[in-house]
Structures are given as C-alpha cells and as structure tokens.
Write a protein that holds these residues in place. Structure first.
Motif, mmCIF file in Angstrom:
data_model
loop_
_atom_site.group_PDB
_atom_site.id
_atom_site.type_symbol
_atom_site.label_atom_id
_atom_site.label_comp_id
_atom_site.label_asym_id
_atom_site.label_seq_id
_atom_site.Cartn_x
_atom_site.Cartn_y
_atom_site.Cartn_z
ATOM 1 N N ILE A 187 1.013 -1.136 -0.147
ATOM 2 C CA ILE A 187 -0.023 -0.017 0.010
ATOM 3 C C ILE A 187 0.910 1.269 -0.060
ATOM 4 O O ILE A 187 2.137 1.238 0.653
ATOM 5 C CB ILE A 187 -1.013 0.106 1.138
ATOM 6 N N THR A 188 0.370 2.424 -0.503
ATOM 7 C CA THR A 188 0.915 3.611 -0.597
ATOM 8 C C THR A 188 0.188 4.552 -0.002
ATOM 9 O O THR A 188 -1.147 4.842 -0.453
ATOM 10 C CB THR A 188 1.537 3.873 -2.212
ATOM 11 N N ALA A 189 0.643 5.484 1.059
ATOM 12 C CA ALA A 189 -0.300 6.134 1.891
ATOM 13 C C ALA A 189 0.662 7.683 2.078
ATOM 14 O O ALA A 189 1.813 7.501 2.051
ATOM 15 C CB ALA A 189 -0.687 5.747 3.110
ATOM 16 N N THR B 140 5.464 3.821 0.640
ATOM 17 C CA THR B 140 4.948 2.393 0.412
ATOM 18 C C THR B 140 5.579 1.667 1.459
ATOM 19 O O THR B 140 6.713 1.678 1.735
ATOM 20 C CB THR B 140 5.407 2.234 -1.050
ATOM 21 N N ASP C 173 -6.978 0.634 -7.621
ATOM 22 C CA ASP C 173 -6.056 0.099 -6.865
ATOM 23 C C ASP C 173 -6.068 1.101 -5.320
ATOM 24 O O ASP C 173 -4.887 1.180 -4.893
ATOM 25 C CB ASP C 173 -4.691 0.017 -7.425
ATOM 26 N N SER C 174 -7.027 1.577 -5.077
ATOM 27 C CA SER C 174 -7.136 2.367 -4.042
ATOM 28 C C SER C 174 -8.073 1.708 -2.856
ATOM 29 O O SER C 174 -8.971 1.063 -3.299
ATOM 30 C CB SER C 174 -7.467 3.984 -4.224
ATOM 31 N N SER D 194 -10.090 3.254 0.687
ATOM 32 C CA SER D 194 -10.377 4.346 1.629
ATOM 33 C C SER D 194 -11.302 3.959 2.710
ATOM 34 O O SER D 194 -12.222 3.125 2.839
ATOM 35 C CB SER D 194 -11.134 5.466 1.078
ATOM 36 N N GLN E 37 -6.350 6.152 3.946
ATOM 37 C CA GLN E 37 -6.554 5.933 2.648
ATOM 38 C C GLN E 37 -5.220 5.611 2.085
ATOM 39 O O GLN E 37 -4.175 6.002 2.562
ATOM 40 C CB GLN E 37 -6.900 7.351 2.041
ATOM 41 N N ALA E 38 -5.410 4.549 1.055
ATOM 42 C CA ALA E 38 -4.074 4.060 0.337
ATOM 43 C C ALA E 38 -4.301 4.017 -0.958
ATOM 44 O O ALA E 38 -5.343 3.920 -1.571
ATOM 45 C CB ALA E 38 -3.574 2.948 0.898
ATOM 46 N N THR E 39 -3.103 4.195 -1.860
ATOM 47 C CA THR E 39 -3.187 3.880 -3.241
ATOM 48 C C THR E 39 -2.240 2.994 -3.572
ATOM 49 O O THR E 39 -1.689 2.332 -2.717
ATOM 50 C CB THR E 39 -2.875 5.219 -4.077
ATOM 51 N N VAL F 150 -2.588 -0.066 -4.076
ATOM 52 C CA VAL F 150 -2.980 -1.255 -3.299
ATOM 53 C C VAL F 150 -2.585 -2.530 -4.207
ATOM 54 O O VAL F 150 -3.267 -2.691 -5.268
ATOM 55 C CB VAL F 150 -4.154 -1.137 -2.814
ATOM 56 N N SER G 260 -5.526 -5.865 -5.824
ATOM 57 C CA SER G 260 -6.568 -5.120 -5.874
ATOM 58 C C SER G 260 -8.040 -5.889 -5.964
ATOM 59 O O SER G 260 -9.079 -5.211 -6.277
ATOM 60 C CB SER G 260 -6.570 -4.154 -6.945
#
Length: 264
Positions: free
Chosen positions: A152-154, A174, A218-219, A221, A231-233, A235, A238
């Motif tokens: 995950i990237t936040a 990440t 790929d997000s 919330s 929230q993450a993108t 991801v 997915s």
C-alpha cells in the motif's frame, strides 16, 4: 491547539465524504449477511482448518454474527470481489481470551485476500487489513509475505517515533509489511483492554460502529462512523476474498453489505 487541529481535520474530511456520495446515485446493496446464517462464507480456524469450527467461534444469534474470539481464525467469503464499498456495523462484547485477555480488543476486516487459507502465520489469507482494535480502528495493515505482491502507498505525517500516520497531503510512503495508522491514533496508545485515545472516533464499548471500506481500482479508503480515517493507493492486490477475523475478543456484527462500484 491539538484538539482544534483534529476538529478542523475531522470537519474537512467529513465534508469531503458528504460531497462525494451525496452527488452520486447509491449503487444497489448486496447483503453478505442475511441475518439468519453464514451462507456465502466458510470458516478457517487456526490449527483446525477449513469448516472445522467445533467451538462455534463464528455463529449467528438473534440476527447477529457472534464472533466469540475464543480461537484465532476467520470467516471467508466464497467469492472474490473488486470495485466495491463494503459496509460493516459492529460492536464489542465483554469477553476476551488468552493471549489477549488483558489487551486491547482486537479484530479486523481483511480485503483483497489471496493465496491459500492460513497462508499468513497459519491463520489468515494474505491480504490488506482494515484494523478493528480499541484505539486503532481504521489502521491499514499489509498482511502479506513481504514481497512486491502485497503493498500500500499512503501519505503520512512527519514521523513521531516509529509510527506512520496517515494525513492528506503528506509525504507518500509505500510499505510491503506493517501498518499505516489512522490520522488520529493516540501516540500514547497502549495495548490494554478498554483503551480509548484522546481523539477516538470509535463509539464506547457496547455501542454500534460503522466501517465503510471503499475499494476502487487500486485504492482503499476507510471511513469510521462517517469520517475518512485512512486511505491508500497503489494497493496490491486489488481484488480478492473478504475475511472477518476472530482475534481474542468477542464482537457482534449486525450488517455486512457490499455495493458494487464502477472502475474509474
């Protein structure tokens, strides 16, 4: 000043949530719990395996899913899902069990679950976890194998100690293991039964809470009681199955519903 900051952030995030969904037609609700049975799910209990829940860790009583917490494990959806809003209504019970008998009540909602049952520590499928724990509900965890397959990237605030705390507009980070804390998690959080943080949005013990997990493309919330808390993108993965954990604490669930969303 600290309280004013969190109040302003909560108002801003709540307003964003209201505008996002008020302007769009709500998709059709797909109940994942019919109020009478666990149809559509199977159980996996640590050291017992699939559909061998001899202690009824997961059962349905009085129209509610009862998670006893006595043994570690989960119920798992038969189907895989992607692009959805998942709504869960839960409250804690009184009972706790070893090894967490005196620790914070703990559970979790695991999405995008892939691979074998018990692939993570012999208990859960590898996945992305929306944490449900006293003081930390809404934390995001990577329950993976440490590889690029799970991530995950936040955006995070400046670090306090070793914690990674979500904040809109922060520095992107990440992670392939570990967690991103929800924005208001008390930096003095303690793993003790009944813990409540200064900025907690979770309702007191015995009261109902609503979690919305919005997984689109790929997000991911996470909303807790109407407020965006994490929230993450980027991801990975997915899509996948959904798991509801038993992790030492009694919990009741009255609603689990899915709302299909169109990809962006």
């Amino acid at each position: 000043m600290r309280k004013l900051f969190f109040l302003s952030l909560i108002i801003a995030l709540s307003t964003c949530h209201t505008l996002t969904f008020a302007q769009k037609k709500q998709p059709e609700e797909i109940p994942l719990f019919d109020g009478n049975s666990l149809d559509g799910w199977y159980s996996f209990i640590s050291k017992r395996g699939k559909d061998n829940d001899i202690k009824s860790v997961f059962s349905v009583k009085n129209g509610l899913i009862h998670v006893s917490g006595e043994e570690y494990g989960s119920i798992v959806t038969n189907n895989e899902y992607e692009n959805y809003k998942l709504l869960l209504e839960f409250k804690w019970g009184e009972k706790t069990y070893a090894p967490r008998i005196d620790r914070a009540r703990d559970s979790g909602l695991l999405v995008h679950s892939t691979g074998p049952d018990g692939g993570y520590r012999g208990i859960w499928m590898r996945s992305i976890e929306c944490q449900i724990i006293e003081g930390g509900t809404g934390d995001l965890l990577v329950v993976g194998d440490g590889s690029d397959s799970y991530a995950i990237t936040a955006t995070i605030a400046k670090k306090t100690g070793t914690a990674n705390v979500f904040i809109p507009g922060g520095e992107p980070l990440t992670v392939h293991s570990g967690r991103i804390d929800w924005f208001g998690r008390d930096p003095e959080w303690r793993d003790e039964k009944g813990f409540r943080g200064r900025n907690d949005l979770e309702n007191p013990l015995g009261e109902w809470n609503t979690i919305e997990c919005i997984a689109r493309d790929d997000s991911v919330s996470i909303y807790l009681n109407g407020t965006l808390v994490n929230q993450a993108t980027a991801v990975k993965p997915s899509r996948g199955r959904i798991q509801l954990q038993s992790e030492g604490a009694e919990m009741f669930v009255r609603k689990v519903s899915l709302f299909a969303l169109d990809p962006r």
